[in-house]
Design an enzyme around this catalytic site. Structure first.
Site, mmCIF file in Angstrom:
data_model
loop_
_atom_site.group_PDB
_atom_site.id
_atom_site.type_symbol
_atom_site.label_atom_id
_atom_site.label_comp_id
_atom_site.label_asym_id
_atom_site.label_seq_id
_atom_site.Cartn_x
_atom_site.Cartn_y
_atom_site.Cartn_z
ATOM 1 N N ARG A 63 0.819 -1.217 0.000
ATOM 2 C CA ARG A 63 0.000 0.000 0.000
ATOM 3 C C ARG A 63 0.849 1.262 0.000
ATOM 4 O O ARG A 63 0.394 2.320 -0.425
ATOM 5 C CB ARG A 63 -0.996 -0.046 1.162
ATOM 6 C CG ARG A 63 -2.064 -1.134 0.925
ATOM 7 C CD ARG A 63 -2.951 -1.380 2.126
ATOM 8 N NE ARG A 63 -2.238 -1.905 3.271
ATOM 9 C CZ ARG A 63 -1.980 -3.194 3.493
ATOM 10 N NH1 ARG A 63 -2.379 -4.097 2.642
ATOM 11 N NH2 ARG A 63 -1.319 -3.574 4.570
ATOM 12 N N GLU A 100 4.838 -8.163 12.494
ATOM 13 C CA GLU A 100 3.883 -8.622 13.499
ATOM 14 C C GLU A 100 3.646 -10.127 13.443
ATOM 15 O O GLU A 100 3.460 -10.772 14.454
ATOM 16 C CB GLU A 100 2.511 -7.947 13.337
ATOM 17 C CG GLU A 100 2.508 -6.453 13.320
ATOM 18 C CD GLU A 100 2.535 -5.876 11.917
ATOM 19 O OE1 GLU A 100 1.611 -5.149 11.554
ATOM 20 O OE2 GLU A 100 3.504 -6.168 11.178
#
Length: 180
Positions: A63, A100
């Protein structure tokens, strides 16, 4: 009666339990699909850097490509993608990092930046800071200087901002979501 102007955060949708249970996924595709929201985000990402010397915009996969491309266009500057390993066709340099949900490797073409160039690093989300840290290390290994790191969303509880600021980076985020 006038309604309050929408903020960037108003355009972002939250999807619970994606990509795994317990994660509140902040979906910026709803921001990108709205012309007013997208313009607002690009303008606000650029605002702190108006008047600064910027040679290139670097976007982090994926993105960050959308945001970085729009910012590069707005500033009439070149755009450089930092991609996941194996996606770039030319000679690259790579940097491993932790994110993450696991580990990964990012790459950039070895001739994408020149020593001394001033770079704005852009992505949609700052979580643990692992992806951005890898991008910064790649940029610095090429001799370029990161003048700022711009994000749409900061998840402050995950510590990414502290990590980047600890590296001496200027961090700009348009909104924050707590507890993620």
């Amino acid at each position: 009666m006038k309604t309050a102007a929408k903020t960037v955060q108003d355009y972002i949708r939250t999807i619970p339990d994606f990509p795994q249970k317990g994660i509140m996924f902040r979906d910026v595709t709803t921001l990108f699909s709205d012309p007013r929201g997208f313009r607002l985000a690009i303008d606000q990402l650029l605002h702190p850097y108006v008047g600064m010397e910027i040679d290139r915009i670097v976007g982090l996969e994926a993105r960050g490509f959308i945001l970085g491309g729009a910012i590069a266009h707005q500033l009439s500057r070149g755009f450089v993608p930092i991609r996941k390993k194996g996606k770039l066709p030319g000679k690259t340099i790579e940097q491993a990092y932790t994110l993450e949900y696991g580990e990964a490797v990012m790459e950039v073409h070895d001739d994408a930046l020149q020593a001394g160039e001033k770079v704005l690093l852009v992505d949609d989300l700052l979580a643990t800071g692992g992806t951005a840290e890898a991008g910064i290390k790649l940029i610095e290994r090429m001799g370029a200087q990161v003048i700022g790191c711009a994000f749409v969303i900061d998840l402050p509880d995950l510590g990414g901002r502290k990590k980047l600021e600890g590296m001496g980076m200027d961090v700009h985020a348009l909104c924050a979501f707590e507890g993620d």
